[in-house]
Design a protein around this motif. Structure first.
Motif, PDB file in Angstrom:
ATOM      1  N   SER A   7      -9.207 -17.084 -38.999  1.00 57.42           N
ATOM      2  CA  SER A   7     -10.107 -16.837 -37.877  1.00 57.42           C
ATOM      3  C   SER A   7      -9.281 -16.252 -36.747  1.00 57.42           C
ATOM      4  O   SER A   7      -8.082 -15.994 -36.905  1.00 57.42           O
ATOM      5  N   ASP A   8      -9.891 -16.057 -35.607  1.00 56.70           N
ATOM      6  CA  ASP A   8      -9.141 -15.491 -34.485  1.00 56.70           C
ATOM      7  C   ASP A   8      -8.232 -16.524 -33.820  1.00 56.70           C
ATOM      8  O   ASP A   8      -7.438 -16.183 -32.943  1.00 56.70           O
ATOM      9  N   ARG A   9      -8.297 -17.800 -34.285  1.00 58.97           N
ATOM     10  CA  ARG A   9      -7.504 -18.843 -33.643  1.00 58.97           C
ATOM     11  C   ARG A   9      -6.658 -19.657 -34.620  1.00 58.97           C
ATOM     12  O   ARG A   9      -5.962 -20.580 -34.196  1.00 58.97           O
ATOM     13  N   GLY A  10      -6.723 -19.362 -35.892  1.00 65.31           N
ATOM     14  CA  GLY A  10      -5.936 -20.164 -36.821  1.00 65.31           C
ATOM     15  C   GLY A  10      -6.136 -19.764 -38.267  1.00 65.31           C
ATOM     16  O   GLY A  10      -6.805 -18.772 -38.583  1.00 65.31           O
ATOM     17  N   LYS A  11      -5.544 -20.567 -39.152  1.00 65.79           N
ATOM     18  CA  LYS A  11      -5.618 -20.349 -40.591  1.00 65.79           C
ATOM     19  C   LYS A  11      -5.927 -21.664 -41.288  1.00 65.79           C
ATOM     20  O   LYS A  11      -5.451 -22.724 -40.878  1.00 65.79           O
ATOM     21  N   LEU A  12      -6.717 -21.574 -42.358  1.00 59.99           N
ATOM     22  CA  LEU A  12      -7.014 -22.727 -43.198  1.00 59.99           C
ATOM     23  C   LEU A  12      -6.610 -22.370 -44.622  1.00 59.99           C
ATOM     24  O   LEU A  12      -7.246 -21.548 -45.274  1.00 59.99           O
ATOM     25  N   HIS A  13      -5.525 -22.978 -45.100  1.00 65.05           N
ATOM     26  CA  HIS A  13      -4.974 -22.653 -46.413  1.00 65.05           C
ATOM     27  C   HIS A  13      -5.762 -23.380 -47.496  1.00 65.05           C
ATOM     28  O   HIS A  13      -6.080 -24.575 -47.359  1.00 65.05           O
ATOM     29  N   PHE A  14      -6.060 -22.680 -48.582  1.00 66.37           N
ATOM     30  CA  PHE A  14      -6.832 -23.278 -49.658  1.00 66.37           C
ATOM     31  C   PHE A  14      -6.326 -22.795 -51.007  1.00 66.37           C
ATOM     32  O   PHE A  14      -5.549 -21.838 -51.114  1.00 66.37           O
ATOM     33  N   GLY A  15      -6.782 -23.461 -52.056  1.00 71.82           N
ATOM     34  CA  GLY A  15      -6.405 -23.052 -53.407  1.00 71.82           C
ATOM     35  C   GLY A  15      -7.072 -23.956 -54.429  1.00 71.82           C
ATOM     36  O   GLY A  15      -7.592 -25.029 -54.111  1.00 71.82           O
ATOM     37  N   ARG A  16      -7.048 -23.533 -55.682  1.00 66.12           N
ATOM     38  CA  ARG A  16      -7.562 -24.332 -56.801  1.00 66.12           C
ATOM     39  C   ARG A  16      -6.401 -24.700 -57.704  1.00 66.12           C
ATOM     40  O   ARG A  16      -5.548 -23.874 -57.999  1.00 66.12           O
ATOM     41  N   HIS A  17      -6.397 -25.964 -58.134  1.00 68.73           N
ATOM     42  CA  HIS A  17      -5.330 -26.416 -59.020  1.00 68.73           C
ATOM     43  C   HIS A  17      -5.884 -27.445 -59.984  1.00 68.73           C
ATOM     44  O   HIS A  17      -6.429 -28.474 -59.567  1.00 68.73           O
TER      45      HIS A  17
END
Length: 721
Positions: free
Chosen positions: A557-567
């Motif tokens: 977003s314009d203010r941050g990051k949200l890290h994601f993934g599938r495992h």
């Protein structure tokens, strides 16, 4: 240009292991009390920046703090030692260029061969070069006059307090009690852990050095005591995960540096080459290198912006990811009971300690019917045994007879077995197959879930069961290594990656293609939400799927990051970077999602303590959790109450946190809504829009701390968990 200016301002707090524009602006303002040093410092940084642009390394310059703060240190030292003349300006330019070259080269060498940060080694190298060169420039360079502005308003303090503050300010070549007070207060504002370590480091270092010198006043008046401060901060809170152990290591390192400091003083006195900051670099790099060789769990492999942030992420991750990298799917279908686990009470001992045995039981917990006098009486006998991994069949033995019940073949403990080599490099051994029931052949490729044979009672086995172990080699005598199972359910509780508990009945859970498709986010895909408190819209969120250089994915977003993934059949939100409260809300409400569905199924997770607390409480908990890690446990219990609906409970008895959230999954992709407390994110169906904010946003911690509302009831099973 604005980006470059930000890089220059950010270089000031980097020296004190701080980050952000506010610390940079405050430090810049304070250092203006010594304008000569500030001027040459800026000249050196601008020279380095200009050279980086010339050689097309401007992006690396802006991204790496080491590229900026090392030229800054050299420039500050030039202005601190010599009066401003055209020669001094030229020397600052040369110093900036030399430091940039040294920094770029040493960063590459240190990272490639030593796996170490460069710290201020480039500054040490260039300072030594300048120290030797200025012997020829005595007629052109004039020693700087005392910076009386720095000390004019210094308060009268005890020698130990004045020594601490002056040493603190000497880090940036501005020795003054008042400047040191401002520096230390800025550190206290940004990180209580770093502030504590600065005091601890200075106290231990000066005390130990006073004993060696035989004079407390000599130790307290020596401004190079800033080495003790920097070492304690670097090792206790920056490069190591803050804890009692890291604090102890920092204290030991500080004590060692006292001897290195005195040897550096002798070298300076005999050669004139300044080596004031050498002890910090030598001791800090040596400790980090040794811990790196040992693959120490105390190293902060992914440091946050502050030690508190690093600590809360590490503590949450230790609770969130309890399984191993050697992951297996359960080697059966239906419900089986854990008969023996790691360090079992019968045979799982010594080098064979990491193994699991499974049997089938009826509703009364019995493994057989009709007294168990025949093998056919046992519920597990001749049940299919499935491959728990993808890989190759290495060895097969299926000619041994099955034992009669309650009898074992002590001469061949494994009995009939299949040895598999997983594509990830480890070996999996399954034992006690029924005689001549194995369908896999040596050299054959097998997939997860493929039938290998039938459960039997061969080898050292008193009743039919499946034995599973993981080992590093293919030898029959190879030692077992830890492993864990993925995607199984224990009662109504889902486990993503764990070792099942002894005597529990567990069942494999198979992936749901619909859920997998819902979280199959692709690059540049954008999800847009309106943010509501009650029925009033208070903001908007547009989050776009991006890929990092390491191949991982995140919503930006314009203010941050949200890290994601599938495992291994589970979707995870790993962590949130930056200051976007709505991305943090999503992590708080849904830290993980099983890609398999069963109504009423619940699962546990944990989130960083900073997401669920706020204000003074959050600052205090983040600090105290380095002494008492259990304080940072924020448990999240989630339940499927419908196919597209998840209820979440966020709680901590110690901290008095209790909050609920509701997630509605979209029919096609992503999330239809996320509600936490009285704040709700509602998915927009239109084309992507620009994220705008109507008013300043409340921190996510305030949402988590809000009084519990009245969402739909969570299932009794979830509440019991």
């Amino acid at each position: 240009m604005l980006q470059r200016l930000k890089a220059i301002i950010s270089s000031y707090p980097e020296i004190l292991f701080l980050h952000g524009k506010l610390p940079g602006l405050v430090l810049c303002a304070v250092l203006l009390l010594n304008p000569s040093a500030v001027l040459t410092g800026m000249i050196a940084v601008v020279a380095a920046l200009s050279f980086s642009y010339l050689v097309h390394m401007e992006d690396e310059f802006a991204a790496s703090g080491a590229h900026t703060y090392n030229p800054l240190l050299v420039g500050l030292s030039v202005g601190y030692m010599y009066q401003i003349t055209w020669v001094t300006v030229g020397l600052a330019i040369v110093a900036g260029l030399l430091t940039f070259l040294a920094t770029a080269m040493l960063i590459h060498l240190f990272q490639l061969y030593l796996k170490l940060p460069v710290l201020s080694v480039p500054f040490c190298v260039v300072s030594a070069i300048l120290g030797l060169a200025v012997f020829h420039y005595h007629d052109s360079l004039h020693p700087a006059l005392p910076a009386t502005t720095l000390t004019r308003f210094d308060p009268e303090l005890p020698l130990w307090a004045a020594g601490y503050f002056k040493s603190f300010s000497a880090i940036l070549f501005s020795p003054s009690v008042l400047v040191g007070i401002v520096f230390s207060l800025m550190v206290l504002y940004c990180s209580r852990i770093l502030f504590l370590l600065s005091i601890l480091g200075y106290a231990v270092g000066t005390f130990f050095r006073a004993q060696l010198l035989g004079s407390s006043s000599l130790a307290l008046q020596d401004l190079t005591g800033f080495n003790f401060i920097l070492i304690a901060m670097a090792l206790g809170g920056v490069f190591l995960v803050p804890s009692l152990r890291s604090y102890l290591l920092a204290v030991i390192a500080v004590a060692l540096s006292a001897v290195v400091l005195d040897s550096a003083h002798v070298f300076t006195d005999s050669t004139g080459v300044r080596t004031a900051i050498l002890p910090f670099n030598v001791i800090t790099l040596a400790v980090i290198y040794v811990l790196g060789v040992a693959r120490s769990p105390f190293l902060a492999w992914s440091p946050g912006r502050t030690p508190e942030e690093t600590l809360e992420n590490v503590l949450a991750d230790r609770l969130r990811y309890r399984g191993q990298q050697q992951t297996l799917f359960l080697p059966f279908s239906g419900k089986w009971k854990v008969w023996q686990s790691f360090d079992g009470k019968w045979t799982h001992k010594g080098s064979s300690r990491y193994a699991c045995d499974f049997v089938v039981v009826d509703d009364a917990g019995r493994t057989c019917s009709a007294g168990g006098s025949r093998l056919d009486d046992f519920f597990a006998f001749r049940k299919p045994v499935l491959s728990p991994v993808r890989g190759w069949v290495i060895k097969v033995l299926d000619t041994l007879p099955d034992n009669a019940p309650a009898r074992v073949a002590a001469s061949d403990q494994s009995g009939n077995f299949v040895l598999l080599k997983d594509v990830r490099g480890f070996y999996v051994k399954l034992c006690h197959f029924a005689e001549k029931s194995i369908r896999a052949a040596e050299g054959q490729w097998v997939e997860r879930g493929q039938i290998l044979g039938l459960c039997g009672n061969s080898g050292y086995s008193p009743q039919p069961h499946i034995h599973v172990q993981v080992q590093a080699g293919e030898s029959n005598s190879a030692a077992t290594i830890p492993f864990s199972f993925v995607n199984y359910i224990d009662g109504d509780e889902y486990h993503a990656n764990d070792v099942p508990a002894l005597d529990h009945e567990i069942e494999p859970l198979y992936p749901d293609k619909r859920l997998d498709a819902l979280v199959n986010f692709v690059l540049d895909e954008t999800q847009n939400f309106t943010v509501h408190r009650g029925e009033r819209e208070i903001g908007r969120l547009a989050m776009k799927v991006c890929m990092a250089l390491d191949g991982s994915f995140h919503f930006a977003s314009d203010r941050g990051k949200l890290h994601f993934g599938r495992h291994e059949g589970t979707f995870y939100f790993y962590r949130a970077d930056g200051d976007d409260p709505w991305l943090q809300l999503l992590l708080l409400a849904l830290p993980r999602l099983p890609l398999a569905y069963r109504e009423g199924m619940a699962w546990n997770d944990y989130v960083p303590v900073g997401l669920a607390t706020h204000g003074i409480k959050r600052a205090l908990v983040r600090f105290l959790s380095s002494f008492y890690p259990d304080l940072a446990k924020i448990r999240v219990v989630q339940t499927f109450t419908a196919r597209n609906r998840i209820e979440t409970r966020i709680e901590s008895q110690l901290l008095g946190v209790r909050q609920t959230a509701t997630i509605e999954l979209d029919d096609r992709k992503g999330f239809a809504s996320i509600k936490c407390g009285d704040v709700e994110l509602r998915r927009l169906k239109e084309e992507p829009v620009t994220a705008e904010h109507e008013s300043p946003l409340a921190p996510i911690a305030e949402i988590a701390a809000a009084p519990t509302r009245s969402p739909n009831e969570v299932s009794e099973r979830s509440a019991a968990l």
